[in-house]
Design an enzyme around this catalytic site. Structure first.
Site, short mmCIF file in Angstrom:
data_model
loop_
_atom_site.label_atom_id
_atom_site.label_comp_id
_atom_site.label_asym_id
_atom_site.label_seq_id
_atom_site.Cartn_x
_atom_site.Cartn_y
_atom_site.Cartn_z
N HIS A 1 35.73 45.79 35.19
CA HIS A 1 36.25 46.75 35.49
C HIS A 1 34.77 47.29 35.85
CE1 HIS A 1 35.16 49.77 32.25
NE2 HIS A 1 35.88 48.89 31.51
N CYS B 1 36.29 46.67 26.36
CA CYS B 1 36.15 46.80 28.23
C CYS B 1 35.27 45.86 28.23
CB CYS B 1 36.84 47.29 29.41
SG CYS B 1 37.93 47.82 29.18
#
Length: 417
Positions: free
Chosen positions: A347, A365
């Site tokens: 992301h 992440c």
């Protein structure tokens, strides 16, 4: 003299009578009860005791015999039954199976059960199993070798099943999808399947061009199919879960067979090295972009292994509550591509640009700039592989589409067959 003439006449009469009696005793009646002498014209060569049948004695052709594997008037017939009809002493002409039942939404349904006949036209088999709480009427017509027709009608009722006893399948990818080279065929069930063998026998995958593959059960409610190696770009895939009426175990049965089809797109593979802190993208084997990234910090280590893009989201809000982190935060990622069920994403992370390409500072992440994440989101398809290296934490089986983290030999051991 008169006396002598009287005796002669009497003797002659006796001789005539004796000759007549002898002739009568020597005549044998034929099979129809008449004598040969009486029925044979003068000068005929036919023996007097001929047994040739008369035209009225020609034998008749036996009627066709029709049968079914379900009795007329039967109740509680299992929904797993494949109805059949057969003919002997002749052939089937037509088989019609009409039904009525109430579906899971309480709506009345009616129709005709399709089927197929063998080449000899001596047997017919239904193309689908039965519906619960249904009334079926089967009309079978056949004819013997002389063309004489016969008809048999059979009416029966099927077993009743509660909604909780019925197993419904969901198939992914959705029909008409274009997906990445790593995407497995996924079948999920709303109710546990304990008779995996029966269900798997009725799960079918067709690929053009043909590729070898295997099913793998991750749980009693989810099974995947992947090829031996990544899909060939352009492959067309059809998946059918023909489970309607199939025993699922524990008194449950499959309900509503389902199909899907999808196409494999170009090959696009991303390799994330969390020691060098870079993501490298390859399209059809050629390097197309190198992106500086950051991964999970100590305590929040990013999982190594092959993951697949599961979904693409936009303006994704990420909070500490979502993953159970103590430090409070609420951040919005303009572009986010899910990799695991547990919450790992590729992301945009403008808040960590200073660490991207240098250090791992995230909560698991893989973060990058907005520009790079936008480009990546535009390039990727669901099912594109993301191969992550550089950490000592592996991906757990079933945490997302983890199908490529085992050799094909090991993967195939997850089949029930």
């Amino acid at each position: 003299m008169p006396t002598r003439r009287h005796l002669a006449a009497g003797g002659l009469a006796s001789a005539v009578l004796l000759l007549a009696v002898s002739a009568g005793c020597g005549t044998v009646p034929d099979a129809q009860g008449s004598t040969g002498g009486a029925s044979t014209p003068a000068g005929s060569s036919q023996p007097s005791n001929s047994s040739s049948p008369s035209p009225s004695a020609t034998p008749t052709t036996p009627a066709v015999e029709l049968s079914s594997n379900v009795d007329d008037g039967a109740k509680g017939v299992q929904v797993s039954t494949l109805v059949t009809a057969k003919a002997s002493q002749g052939q089937l002409s037509k088989v019609a199976v009409d039904y009525t039942y109430t579906d899971t939404k309480g709506k009345a349904q009616e129709g005709t059960l399709k089927g197929s006949m063998n080449k000899a036209k001596t047997s017919w088999t239904a193309g689908d199993r039965l519906e619960p709480s249904g009334t079926y009427t089967m009309t079978v017509t056949g004819k013997n070798t002389a063309g004489d027709k016969s008809t048999q009608k059979t009416t029966f009722k099927t077993q009743q099943l509660a909604l909780s006893d019925q197993v419904f399948p969901e198939l992914y990818p959705l029909p008409g999808s274009k997906v990445g080279v790593g995407m497995p065929a996924v079948v999920r069930f709303d109710t546990p399947v304990t008779d995996r063998k029966s269900f798997e026998k009725n799960l079918h995958v067709t690929t053009v061009p043909k590729q070898t593959g295997s099913w793998h059960w991750y749980s009693n409610q989810e099974v995947h199919w992947r090829p031996k190696s990544y899909w060939k770009p352009g492959t067309k895939v059809s998946v059918e879960a023909d489970v309607n009426g199939v025993p699922a175990g524990n008194g449950n049965y499959g309900q509503k067979s389902s199909k899907t089809n999808f196409t494999i797109g170009r090959e696009f593979v991303m390799k994330v090295n969390l020691k060098s802190h870079y993501l490298t993208a390859y399209k059809d084997g050629k390097k197309v972009r190198s992106i500086p990234v950051t991964g999970g910090k100590p305590g929040w280590t990013t999982r190594s292994g092959t993951k697949l893009i599961m979904a693409k989201e936009y303006d994704k809000v990420m909070t500490n509550e979502q993953i159970g982190a103590e430090e409070e935060y609420s951040l919005k990622a303009a572009y986010a591509m899910r990799l695991t069920n547990s919450g790992e994403f590729l992301h945009s992370a403008p808040w960590s640009v200073g660490s991207q390409g240098r250090a791992n500072v995230s909560h698991g992440c893989v973060g990058m700039s907005i520009a790079d994440s936008r480009w990546l989101s535009e390039q990727t398809l669901i099912g594109d592989p993301v191969v992550t290296t550089g950490t000592n934490r592996g991906i757990e089986p079933g945490n997302g589409y983890s199908d490529w983290n085992a050799s094909f030999k090991e993967y195939a051991k997850g089949s029930a067959l």
